[in-house]
Design a protein around this motif. Structure first.
Motif, PDB file in Angstrom:
ATOM      1  N   ALA A 104      30.102 -77.629  -0.008  1.00  0.00           N
ATOM      2  CA  ALA A 104      31.212 -77.164  -1.159  1.00  0.00           C
ATOM      3  C   ALA A 104      30.923 -77.083  -2.644  1.00  0.00           C
ATOM      4  N   PRO A 105      30.745 -76.232  -3.521  1.00  0.00           N
ATOM      5  CA  PRO A 105      30.191 -76.122  -4.871  1.00  0.00           C
ATOM      6  C   PRO A 105      31.141 -77.133  -5.701  1.00  0.00           C
ATOM      7  N   LEU A 106      30.691 -77.719  -6.922  1.00  0.00           N
ATOM      8  CA  LEU A 106      31.755 -77.938  -7.387  1.00  0.00           C
ATOM      9  C   LEU A 106      32.130 -77.791  -8.675  1.00  0.00           C
ATOM     10  N   SER A 107      31.539 -76.367  -8.319  1.00  0.00           N
ATOM     11  CA  SER A 107      32.947 -75.537  -9.526  1.00  0.00           C
ATOM     12  C   SER A 107      33.921 -74.899  -9.250  1.00  0.00           C
ATOM     13  N   ASP A 108      34.570 -74.223  -9.818  1.00  0.00           N
ATOM     14  CA  ASP A 108      35.711 -73.440  -9.031  1.00  0.00           C
ATOM     15  C   ASP A 108      35.327 -71.968  -9.221  1.00  0.00           C
ATOM     16  N   ASN A 109      34.174 -71.265  -9.196  1.00  0.00           N
ATOM     17  CA  ASN A 109      33.814 -70.617  -9.582  1.00  0.00           C
ATOM     18  C   ASN A 109      32.178 -69.987  -8.431  1.00  0.00           C
ATOM     19  N   TYR A 110      33.285 -69.531  -7.141  1.00  0.00           N
ATOM     20  CA  TYR A 110      32.787 -68.925  -6.161  1.00  0.00           C
ATOM     21  C   TYR A 110      33.368 -67.664  -5.009  1.00  0.00           C
ATOM     22  N   ALA A 111      32.047 -67.660  -3.762  1.00  0.00           N
ATOM     23  CA  ALA A 111      32.301 -66.906  -2.615  1.00  0.00           C
ATOM     24  C   ALA A 111      32.112 -67.821  -1.689  1.00  0.00           C
ATOM     25  N   TYR A 112      32.561 -67.522  -0.691  1.00  0.00           N
ATOM     26  CA  TYR A 112      32.732 -68.421   0.259  1.00  0.00           C
ATOM     27  C   TYR A 112      33.432 -67.607   1.780  1.00  0.00           C
ATOM     28  N   TYR A 113      32.122 -67.666   2.655  1.00  0.00           N
ATOM     29  CA  TYR A 113      32.416 -66.270   3.901  1.00  0.00           C
ATOM     30  C   TYR A 113      32.593 -67.505   5.208  1.00  0.00           C
ATOM     31  N   SER A 114      33.567 -67.477   5.602  1.00  0.00           N
ATOM     32  CA  SER A 114      34.038 -67.656   6.659  1.00  0.00           C
ATOM     33  C   SER A 114      34.183 -67.034   7.988  1.00  0.00           C
ATOM     34  N   ASN A 115      34.353 -66.472   9.699  1.00  0.00           N
ATOM     35  CA  ASN A 115      34.730 -65.469  10.282  1.00  0.00           C
ATOM     36  C   ASN A 115      35.756 -64.777   9.966  1.00  0.00           C
ATOM     37  N   GLY A 116      35.018 -64.056   9.058  1.00  0.00           N
ATOM     38  CA  GLY A 116      35.610 -62.525   8.350  1.00  0.00           C
ATOM     39  C   GLY A 116      36.347 -62.529   7.433  1.00  0.00           C
ATOM     40  N   VAL A 117      36.682 -63.449   6.573  1.00  0.00           N
ATOM     41  CA  VAL A 117      37.301 -63.502   5.591  1.00  0.00           C
ATOM     42  C   VAL A 117      36.423 -64.115   4.598  1.00  0.00           C
ATOM     43  N   LEU A 118      36.296 -63.506   3.834  1.00  0.00           N
ATOM     44  CA  LEU A 118      35.838 -63.507   2.363  1.00  0.00           C
ATOM     45  C   LEU A 118      35.795 -63.925   1.374  1.00  0.00           C
ATOM     46  N   THR A 119      37.033 -65.345   0.526  1.00  0.00           N
ATOM     47  CA  THR A 119      37.166 -66.282  -0.243  1.00  0.00           C
ATOM     48  C   THR A 119      36.390 -65.834  -1.689  1.00  0.00           C
ATOM     49  N   LEU A 120      37.423 -65.248  -2.277  1.00  0.00           N
ATOM     50  CA  LEU A 120      36.408 -65.037  -3.497  1.00  0.00           C
ATOM     51  C   LEU A 120      37.480 -66.136  -5.088  1.00  0.00           C
ATOM     52  N   GLU A 133      29.368 -54.675   6.849  1.00  0.00           N
ATOM     53  CA  GLU A 133      29.272 -53.496   8.153  1.00  0.00           C
ATOM     54  C   GLU A 133      30.270 -53.645   9.388  1.00  0.00           C
ATOM     55  N   TYR A 134      31.126 -54.837   9.223  1.00  0.00           N
ATOM     56  CA  TYR A 134      31.925 -55.643   9.880  1.00  0.00           C
ATOM     57  C   TYR A 134      33.655 -55.266   9.259  1.00  0.00           C
ATOM     58  N   ASP A 135      34.651 -55.616  10.165  1.00  0.00           N
ATOM     59  CA  ASP A 135      35.936 -55.856   9.391  1.00  0.00           C
ATOM     60  C   ASP A 135      35.821 -57.612   8.424  1.00  0.00           C
ATOM     61  N   LEU A 136      36.973 -57.178   7.289  1.00  0.00           N
ATOM     62  CA  LEU A 136      36.921 -58.085   6.421  1.00  0.00           C
ATOM     63  C   LEU A 136      37.882 -57.742   6.131  1.00  0.00           C
ATOM     64  N   GLU A 137      38.301 -59.482   5.283  1.00  0.00           N
ATOM     65  CA  GLU A 137      39.195 -59.513   4.788  1.00  0.00           C
ATOM     66  C   GLU A 137      38.667 -60.607   3.379  1.00  0.00           C
ATOM     67  N   ILE A 138      39.796 -60.472   2.712  1.00  0.00           N
ATOM     68  CA  ILE A 138      39.050 -60.563   1.756  1.00  0.00           C
ATOM     69  C   ILE A 138      40.106 -61.481   0.655  1.00  0.00           C
ATOM     70  N   ASN A 139      40.120 -62.664   0.163  1.00  0.00           N
ATOM     71  CA  ASN A 139      41.187 -63.467   0.211  1.00  0.00           C
ATOM     72  C   ASN A 139      40.999 -64.152  -1.434  1.00  0.00           C
ATOM     73  N   LEU A 140      41.918 -63.744  -2.307  1.00  0.00           N
ATOM     74  CA  LEU A 140      41.805 -63.876  -3.510  1.00  0.00           C
ATOM     75  C   LEU A 140      42.561 -65.050  -3.398  1.00  0.00           C
ATOM     76  N   GLN A 141      41.716 -66.336  -4.626  1.00  0.00           N
ATOM     77  CA  GLN A 141      42.280 -67.181  -4.603  1.00  0.00           C
ATOM     78  C   GLN A 141      42.079 -67.699  -6.094  1.00  0.00           C
ATOM     79  N   GLY A 142      42.078 -68.770  -6.661  1.00  0.00           N
ATOM     80  CA  GLY A 142      42.597 -68.753  -8.477  1.00  0.00           C
ATOM     81  C   GLY A 142      43.310 -67.739  -9.467  1.00  0.00           C
ATOM     82  N   TYR A 143      42.243 -67.771 -10.095  1.00  0.00           N
ATOM     83  CA  TYR A 143      43.851 -67.063 -11.281  1.00  0.00           C
ATOM     84  C   TYR A 143      43.368 -65.067 -11.345  1.00  0.00           C
ATOM     85  N   ASP A 144      41.075 -65.197 -12.054  1.00  0.00           N
ATOM     86  CA  ASP A 144      41.023 -63.797 -11.860  1.00  0.00           C
ATOM     87  C   ASP A 144      39.989 -63.628 -11.061  1.00  0.00           C
TER      88      ASP A 144
END
Length: 194
Positions: A76-92, A115-126
């Motif tokens: 996990a990065p120390l910054s609060d701006n990242y993308a993270y992928y786990s189990n079909g979910v991409l968190t921005l 190429e696969y099914d994807l859920e994008i979870n939008l977190q933080g503000y922008d």
């Protein structure tokens, strides 16, 4: 015709990409691999034998990986701006990315590609996906089903082709987290929208 070993094939066809490692990679996942004798080998990316689940800014992410502006890591990065992928979910999470994409077809790029099914979870503000290059740049291009979940965040997409494209049977938006700033085509989907 001589039958070549895996190592001989690697040397011939892979152009010695892995020559600095004196092992032949037979299998593995993530950063744990097994050589042809079954011995465990540790590394970061050199032993991954399958294609990434999702590309963000041209960088392939596997399950459990983070991406910041300049680093791909499984920690996990120390910054609060990242993308993270786990189990079909991409968190921005407050993610801001410009002009970097995966070339899925000749001179056609996508800032987020799967190429696969994807859920994008939008977190933080922008979150921002911005493309200003001459080549065709898409915001999100998914060959499977796609869903966006707001989670309190939003994504602003500014591109010169399609903002969001999905070939799957379903396209879902929860919490209205997408704002198309600029695009030739806003949202294009093949199946049902929810």
């Amino acid at each position: 015709n001589k039958i070549m070993s895996i190592l001989e094939k690697d040397n011939l066809y892979i152009a010695n990409t892995y020559a600095r490692f004196p092992i032949t990679i037979k299998s593995g996942k993530g950063s744990i691999c097994y050589d042809e004798n079954g011995k465990e080998a540790h590394s970061y990316d050199f032993c991954i034998t399958e294609a990434p689940y999702v590309y963000v800014g041209g960088v392939g992410l596997y399950d459990g990986y983070y991406l910041t502006e300049d680093l791909k890591t499984y920690k996990a990065p120390l910054s609060d701006n990242y993308a993270y992928y786990s189990n079909g979910v991409l968190t921005l999470y407050n993610f801001d990315f410009s002009n970097q994409g995966y070339e899925y077809f000749a001179e056609n790029f996508a800032m987020i590609y799967s190429e696969y099914d994807l859920e994008i979870n939008l977190q933080g503000y922008d979150n921002y996906l911005t493309w200003t290059k001459e080549e065709k740049g898409n915001g999100v291009f998914v060959r499977g089903n796609l869903s966006f979940e707001g989670g309190g965040g939003r994504v602003y997409i500014d591109v010169n082709d399609t903002a969001v494209y999905t070939e799957g049977d379903t396209f879902t938006i929860i919490d209205e987290g997408i704002e198309v700033v600029n695009a030739d085509i806003g949202i294009f989907y093949h199946g049902n929208a929810y």
